[in-house]
Design a protein around this motif. Structure first.
Motif, PDB file in Angstrom:
ATOM      1  N   ARG A 151      -6.686  -4.410  15.767  1.00  0.00           N
ATOM      2  CA  ARG A 151      -6.319  -3.348  14.829  1.00  0.00           C
ATOM      3  C   ARG A 151      -6.617  -3.948  13.408  1.00  0.00           C
ATOM      4  NH1 ARG A 151      -0.534  -0.671  15.624  1.00  0.00           N
ATOM      5  NH2 ARG A 151      -0.619  -0.459  17.991  1.00  0.00           N
ATOM      6  N   ALA A 152      -7.200  -3.151  12.523  1.00  0.00           N
ATOM      7  CA  ALA A 152      -7.421  -3.609  11.110  1.00  0.00           C
ATOM      8  C   ALA A 152      -5.953  -3.061  10.291  1.00  0.00           C
ATOM      9  CB  ALA A 152      -8.682  -2.919  10.422  1.00  0.00           C
ATOM     10  N   VAL A 153      -5.673  -4.016   9.821  1.00  0.00           N
ATOM     11  CA  VAL A 153      -4.449  -3.973   9.088  1.00  0.00           C
ATOM     12  C   VAL A 153      -4.213  -4.447   7.600  1.00  0.00           C
ATOM     13  CG1 VAL A 153      -1.794  -4.616   8.915  1.00  0.00           C
ATOM     14  CG2 VAL A 153      -2.873  -4.493  11.186  1.00  0.00           C
ATOM     15  N   GLU A 154      -3.922  -3.449   6.642  1.00  0.00           N
ATOM     16  CA  GLU A 154      -4.180  -3.608   5.361  1.00  0.00           C
ATOM     17  C   GLU A 154      -2.534  -3.847   4.759  1.00  0.00           C
ATOM     18  OE1 GLU A 154      -6.927  -3.829   3.615  1.00  0.00           O
ATOM     19  OE2 GLU A 154      -8.267  -2.984   5.131  1.00  0.00           O
ATOM     20  N   ILE A 155      -2.754  -4.582   3.434  1.00  0.00           N
ATOM     21  CA  ILE A 155      -1.369  -4.586   2.573  1.00  0.00           C
ATOM     22  C   ILE A 155      -1.568  -3.506   1.589  1.00  0.00           C
ATOM     23  CG2 ILE A 155      -0.067  -6.096   1.139  1.00  0.00           C
ATOM     24  CD1 ILE A 155      -0.037  -7.057   4.100  1.00  0.00           C
ATOM     25  N   LEU A 156      -0.437  -2.652   1.719  1.00  0.00           N
ATOM     26  CA  LEU A 156      -0.355  -1.463   0.544  1.00  0.00           C
ATOM     27  C   LEU A 156       0.599  -1.680  -0.325  1.00  0.00           C
ATOM     28  CD1 LEU A 156      -1.387   0.995  -0.323  1.00  0.00           C
ATOM     29  CD2 LEU A 156       0.700   1.934   1.102  1.00  0.00           C
ATOM     30  N   ILE A 157       0.359  -2.206  -1.641  1.00  0.00           N
ATOM     31  CA  ILE A 157       1.219  -2.283  -2.608  1.00  0.00           C
ATOM     32  C   ILE A 157       1.322  -1.017  -3.807  1.00  0.00           C
ATOM     33  CG2 ILE A 157       1.853  -3.963  -4.591  1.00  0.00           C
ATOM     34  CD1 ILE A 157       0.474  -6.113  -3.341  1.00  0.00           C
ATOM     35  N   VAL A 158       2.617  -0.470  -3.866  1.00  0.00           N
ATOM     36  CA  VAL A 158       2.767   0.606  -4.465  1.00  0.00           C
ATOM     37  C   VAL A 158       3.846   0.188  -5.671  1.00  0.00           C
ATOM     38  CG1 VAL A 158       3.292   2.899  -4.645  1.00  0.00           C
ATOM     39  CG2 VAL A 158       2.081   2.063  -2.605  1.00  0.00           C
ATOM     40  N   ASP A 159       3.185   0.554  -7.051  1.00  0.00           N
ATOM     41  CA  ASP A 159       3.970   0.513  -8.058  1.00  0.00           C
ATOM     42  C   ASP A 159       4.497   1.856  -8.613  1.00  0.00           C
ATOM     43  OD1 ASP A 159       5.674  -0.544 -10.113  1.00  0.00           O
ATOM     44  OD2 ASP A 159       4.160  -1.224 -11.464  1.00  0.00           O
ATOM     45  N   CYS A 160       5.688   2.257  -8.335  1.00  0.00           N
ATOM     46  CA  CYS A 160       5.961   3.936  -8.719  1.00  0.00           C
ATOM     47  C   CYS A 160       7.244   3.933  -9.100  1.00  0.00           C
ATOM     48  CB  CYS A 160       5.895   4.341  -7.502  1.00  0.00           C
ATOM     49  SG  CYS A 160       7.168   4.070  -6.259  1.00  0.00           S
ATOM     50  N   PRO A 161       7.525   5.124 -10.042  1.00  0.00           N
ATOM     51  CA  PRO A 161       8.821   5.254 -10.413  1.00  0.00           C
ATOM     52  C   PRO A 161      10.010   5.303  -9.531  1.00  0.00           C
ATOM     53  CG  PRO A 161       7.286   6.844 -11.213  1.00  0.00           C
ATOM     54  CD  PRO A 161       6.599   6.060 -10.089  1.00  0.00           C
ATOM     55  N   GLU A 162      11.186   5.020  -9.799  1.00  0.00           N
ATOM     56  CA  GLU A 162      12.510   5.214  -8.704  1.00  0.00           C
ATOM     57  C   GLU A 162      12.587   6.316  -8.076  1.00  0.00           C
ATOM     58  OE1 GLU A 162      15.703   3.607 -10.878  1.00  0.00           O
ATOM     59  OE2 GLU A 162      15.204   1.666 -10.500  1.00  0.00           O
ATOM     60  N   GLU A 163      12.245   7.535  -8.601  1.00  0.00           N
ATOM     61  CA  GLU A 163      12.698   8.857  -8.255  1.00  0.00           C
ATOM     62  C   GLU A 163      11.645   9.143  -7.148  1.00  0.00           C
ATOM     63  OE1 GLU A 163      10.670   9.402 -12.057  1.00  0.00           O
ATOM     64  OE2 GLU A 163      12.159   8.292 -11.455  1.00  0.00           O
ATOM     65  N   VAL A 164      10.520   8.626  -6.842  1.00  0.00           N
ATOM     66  CA  VAL A 164       9.598   9.026  -5.964  1.00  0.00           C
ATOM     67  C   VAL A 164       9.363   7.901  -4.597  1.00  0.00           C
ATOM     68  CG1 VAL A 164       8.022  10.251  -7.392  1.00  0.00           C
ATOM     69  CG2 VAL A 164       7.526   7.882  -6.880  1.00  0.00           C
ATOM     70  N   VAL A 165      10.321   6.868  -4.699  1.00  0.00           N
ATOM     71  CA  VAL A 165      10.518   5.889  -3.695  1.00  0.00           C
ATOM     72  C   VAL A 165      10.553   6.432  -2.265  1.00  0.00           C
ATOM     73  CG1 VAL A 165      11.532   3.812  -2.788  1.00  0.00           C
ATOM     74  CG2 VAL A 165      10.920   3.928  -5.267  1.00  0.00           C
ATOM     75  N   GLY A 166      11.638   7.356  -2.324  1.00  0.00           N
ATOM     76  CA  GLY A 166      11.513   7.994  -0.972  1.00  0.00           C
ATOM     77  C   GLY A 166      10.555   9.001  -0.453  1.00  0.00           C
ATOM     78  N   ALA A 167       9.728   9.457  -0.998  1.00  0.00           N
ATOM     79  CA  ALA A 167       8.712  10.270  -0.770  1.00  0.00           C
ATOM     80  C   ALA A 167       7.501   9.310  -0.359  1.00  0.00           C
ATOM     81  CB  ALA A 167       8.125  11.186  -1.768  1.00  0.00           C
ATOM     82  N   VAL A 168       7.208   8.436  -1.173  1.00  0.00           N
ATOM     83  CA  VAL A 168       6.365   7.363  -0.842  1.00  0.00           C
ATOM     84  C   VAL A 168       6.736   6.748   0.432  1.00  0.00           C
ATOM     85  CG1 VAL A 168       5.243   5.223  -1.581  1.00  0.00           C
ATOM     86  CG2 VAL A 168       5.654   6.742  -3.232  1.00  0.00           C
TER      87      VAL A 168
END
Length: 113
Positions: A47-64
């Motif tokens: 399986r090809a596996v990637e590392i995804l890093i997301v820098d986002c506002p605290e209010e959208v952490v649940g949605a992300v």
């Protein structure tokens, strides 16, 4: 039947460069939907596996987190900077990233750039 080539690349930028170069050189081409290219190693399909890093506002952490979870991503680390932003790190199969950017921008209401 004319000569045909199947071209594969890694990432949007690499494919955009290949497509633009072929267009400028006069090739006729058609571009299809992206798909994951796999190969067999020792009788197994890794399986090809990637590392995804997301820098986002605290209010959208649940949605992300929910979006990445539906694509079989696992959260590895979460850092809250205390400034209203959070950095999330996920391990996600490469096939889970296909079409993710559009959904991510829609869900987080971020402007496309």
């Amino acid at each position: 039947m004319p000569d045909a080539f199947l071209v594969a690349g890694r990432g949007e930028l690499q494919l955009a460069i290949i497509i633009e170069t072929m267009r400028r050189e006069g090739y006729e081409l058609s571009v299809g939907r992206p798909e994951v290219v796999t190969k067999m190693i020792d009788g197994e399909r890794p399986r090809a596996v990637e590392i995804l890093i997301v820098d986002c506002p605290e209010e959208v952490v649940g949605a992300v987190t929910q979006m990445v979870g539906t694509r079989r991503g696992r959260m590895m680390k979460m850092v809250n900077h205390g400034s209203g932003r959070a950095r999330l790190e996920f391990r996600i199969p490469a096939r889970g990233l296909i079409g993710f950017r559009t959904q991510f921008l829609t869900e987080t209401r971020a402007p496309a750039s």
